[in-house]
Design an enzyme around this catalytic site. Structure first.
Site, mmCIF file in Angstrom:
data_model
loop_
_atom_site.group_PDB
_atom_site.id
_atom_site.type_symbol
_atom_site.label_atom_id
_atom_site.label_comp_id
_atom_site.label_asym_id
_atom_site.label_seq_id
_atom_site.Cartn_x
_atom_site.Cartn_y
_atom_site.Cartn_z
ATOM 1 C CE LYS A 107 -4.503 0.831 0.129
ATOM 2 N NZ LYS A 107 -5.592 -0.042 -0.340
HETATM 3 P P1 NAD Z 1 -12.964 7.545 -3.433
HETATM 4 O O1 NAD Z 1 -11.885 8.530 -3.295
HETATM 5 O O2 NAD Z 1 -13.428 7.200 -4.807
HETATM 6 O O3 NAD Z 1 -14.236 7.981 -2.564
HETATM 7 C C1 NAD Z 1 -14.173 8.211 -1.190
HETATM 8 C C2 NAD Z 1 -15.550 8.659 -0.724
HETATM 9 O O4 NAD Z 1 -15.568 8.701 0.708
HETATM 10 C C3 NAD Z 1 -15.948 10.042 -1.217
HETATM 11 O O5 NAD Z 1 -17.314 10.033 -1.535
HETATM 12 C C4 NAD Z 1 -15.703 10.913 0.012
HETATM 13 O O6 NAD Z 1 -16.505 12.075 0.021
HETATM 14 C C5 NAD Z 1 -16.097 9.962 1.109
HETATM 15 N N1 NAD Z 1 -15.544 10.295 2.417
HETATM 16 C C6 NAD Z 1 -14.307 10.757 2.718
HETATM 17 N N2 NAD Z 1 -14.208 10.969 4.042
HETATM 18 C C7 NAD Z 1 -15.404 10.593 4.573
HETATM 19 C C8 NAD Z 1 -15.924 10.578 5.893
HETATM 20 N N3 NAD Z 1 -15.193 10.970 6.927
HETATM 21 N N4 NAD Z 1 -17.193 10.131 6.068
HETATM 22 C C9 NAD Z 1 -17.940 9.734 5.007
HETATM 23 N N5 NAD Z 1 -17.503 9.747 3.759
HETATM 24 C C10 NAD Z 1 -16.254 10.174 3.540
HETATM 25 O O7 NAD Z 1 -12.458 6.242 -2.660
HETATM 26 P P2 NAD Z 1 -12.820 4.725 -2.931
HETATM 27 O O8 NAD Z 1 -11.837 4.193 -3.891
HETATM 28 O O9 NAD Z 1 -14.282 4.577 -3.180
HETATM 29 O O10 NAD Z 1 -12.444 4.090 -1.502
HETATM 30 C C11 NAD Z 1 -13.366 4.069 -0.428
HETATM 31 C C12 NAD Z 1 -13.009 2.922 0.496
HETATM 32 O O11 NAD Z 1 -13.024 1.705 -0.254
HETATM 33 C C13 NAD Z 1 -11.598 3.006 1.108
HETATM 34 O O12 NAD Z 1 -11.606 2.434 2.381
HETATM 35 C C14 NAD Z 1 -10.782 2.151 0.180
HETATM 36 O O13 NAD Z 1 -9.591 1.667 0.789
HETATM 37 C C15 NAD Z 1 -11.781 1.048 -0.104
HETATM 38 N N6 NAD Z 1 -11.484 0.284 -1.327
HETATM 39 C C16 NAD Z 1 -11.452 0.863 -2.550
HETATM 40 C C17 NAD Z 1 -11.155 0.082 -3.649
HETATM 41 C C18 NAD Z 1 -11.135 0.653 -5.044
HETATM 42 O O14 NAD Z 1 -10.969 -0.126 -5.985
HETATM 43 N N7 NAD Z 1 -11.311 1.936 -5.252
HETATM 44 C C19 NAD Z 1 -10.916 -1.282 -3.508
HETATM 45 C C20 NAD Z 1 -10.976 -1.850 -2.237
HETATM 46 C C21 NAD Z 1 -11.262 -1.055 -1.148
#
Ligand code: NAD
Length: 417
Positions: A107
């Site tokens: 990561k």
């Molecule tokens: P992203 O940047 O696309 O979106 C993040 C979202 O979370 C946004 O809508 C933002 O406004 C919101 N956010 C930020 N802080 C917040 C808070 N305090 N309370 C509520 N909402 C909040 O990110 P993503 O890629 O969708 O990732 C989100 C989660 O999913 C993370 O934990 C990430 O590690 C996990 N994840 C993502 C992927 C991927 O492929 N993108 C894969 C596995 C896990």
């Protein structure tokens, strides 16, 4: 109320140790598996558009590489710390093993609010960060991907910086790239689609129907927004959603197309006219069938776990539930589909992308989705079986499965020299 340790790396180690105890793993092996293989912290000087300079701090961690090159996203967020990156890297080790992908866990992250930077500043930050971690990454060593506040454009800059330095276009150095640069069909929706598949399986096990189920989703980015769309198409009722500034609730249901149109104007979901404004905390406690934390760590804690009303909690985010909260939810008969299983669709299609890049032969979307569904279903069933064998939660089962696979790999390889 007992005081909780919210350090994500301590939490990651706790879940690992639980599985290690169940499997009877000896102390030496535990030390090997709970210590990240390598961590690099770098200073990233960036020339701002104003002509001044700022220095940001970035990290790249490879937790374990026994089963293959390290794999894991890069996060741009002001709260990034080395311990958070170490936790996320170790979760990637267990996630890849849980899905039986030939990867270890890695990561990266930079402590920055990218929304405060212009696109040019963001590009210079990304390229300098890439250059600083360049000795560690590569298609056979450590392969980054998008995470919170990074996207295909950021991946394209990383790929270009790496390729320019090496003197050869290297598609496989990152995944989650744009299609024009060797990205995979279906990568953008992969995390959400994976959550959808395991939710279907969990609903079957609980004799619930996903069609008509009331769903609340916290976080409306790649994972959350795509999931809202997919579940809406499946006939579920999305009753609440939120972003970093708050959320909106409508028990009659929200239309993801309208939510997307509202957000695309740069507005927060908290001001969506089709629902009542709620906070991120309130969203977690709504009367719903399914709750999906899809934002950041430590959202469900000992303080609110007793008030969670959802029957199924699918962890699209990494680390949204603390160990104490996890125990409370298990005792209250809730099904928690753990992060290392629930959100593994993203890394699974990243694996497909890496394979396609190596062979320079690209699959169509239906092929990607079909294979993804197969991986997710198999992993869910294997996890549910382990959970039943050990009379524990799905998280307990997922860790036993994943840790067992990594231990096997370390044992047969042996410790060098
Ligand atoms: P992203 O940047 O696309 O979106 C993040 C979202 O979370 C946004 O809508 C933002 O406004 C919101 N956010 C930020 N802080 C917040 C808070 N305090 N309370 C509520 N909402 C909040 O990110 P993503 O890629 O969708 O990732 C989100 C989660 O999913 C993370 O934990 C990430 O590690 C996990 N994840 C993502 C992927 C991927 O492929 N993108 C894969 C596995 C896990």
């Amino acid at each position: 109320m007992p005081r909780e340790n919210l350090n994500p790396f301590k939490i990651a180690q706790h879940y690992f140790q639980q599985a290690a105890d169940r499997l009877g793993i000896d102390e030496g092996m535990c030390a090997i598996l709970s210590t990240p293989k390598r961590s690099l912290t770098v200073a990233i000087p960036v020339r701002m558009d104003s002509g001044s300079y700022r220095v940001f701090t970035g990290h790249r961690v490879a937790h374990n590489m026994a089963r293959g090159p390290a794999k894991g996203g890069i996060r741009f967020h002001p709260d990034v710390t080395l311990d958070e990156v170490k936790a996320l890297a170790s979760w990637m080790t267990w996630k890849c093993a849980c899905l039986d992908l030939p990867f270890g866990g890695g990561k990266g992250g930079v402590a920055v609010d990218p929304h405060q930077l212009s696109i040019h500043e963001r590009e210079r930050l990304t390229r300098r960060y890439t250059s600083e971690i360049l000795p560690l990454i590569g298609p056979e060593q450590d392969i980054p991907a998008p995470d919170v506040y990074t996207d295909p454009q950021v991946m394209a800059w990383i790929m270009d910086t790496y390729s320019m330095t090496k003197g050869a276009t290297t598609l496989g150095v990152v995944t989650g790239k744009p299609f024009s640069l060797g990205g995979s069909r279906g990568r953008d929706t992969a995390t959400a689609r994976g959550v959808q598949v395991v939710l279907r399986e969990a609903c079957k096990d609980r004799k619930l129907s996903l069609k008509g189920a009331r769903v609340a989703i916290q976080g409306y980015g790649n994972a959350g927004a795509n999931l809202a769309k997919l579940l809406h198409e499946e006939g579920s009722r999305i009753v609440a959603v939120s972003d970093s500034r708050g959320g909106t609730h409508n028990p009659r249901g929200l239309d993801p197309a309208q939510l997307a149109a509202h957000k695309s104007g740069g507005k927060s979901l908290a001001t969506f006219p089709g629902g009542k404004k709620i906070t991120n905390k309130q969203l977690l406690e709504l009367p719903v069938d399914i709750l999906v934390p899809a934002a950041l760590e430590n959202q469900i804690t000992a303080a609110n776990a007793g008030r969670i009303r959802a029957k199924i909690i699918a962890e699209a985010a990494n680390g949204p539930t603390t160990p104490l909260a996890d125990e409370i939810l298990f005792k209250r008969g809730r099904t928690v589909i753990p992060d290392i299983l629930a959100n593994a669709g993203g890394v699974t299609v990243s694996y497909f992308e890496w394979v396609q890049d190596f062979s320079s032969f690209f699959w169509d979307q239906s092929e990607v989705d079909r294979r993804l569904e197969g991986y997710m279903k198999r992993a869910y069933r294997a996890v549910a079986e382990k959970a039943a064998d050990y009379r524990t939660s799905l998280r307990g089962g997922a860790y036993v499965l994943a840790v067992g696979r990594v231990v096997d790999a370390v044992r047969v390889r042996g410790i060098f020299p």
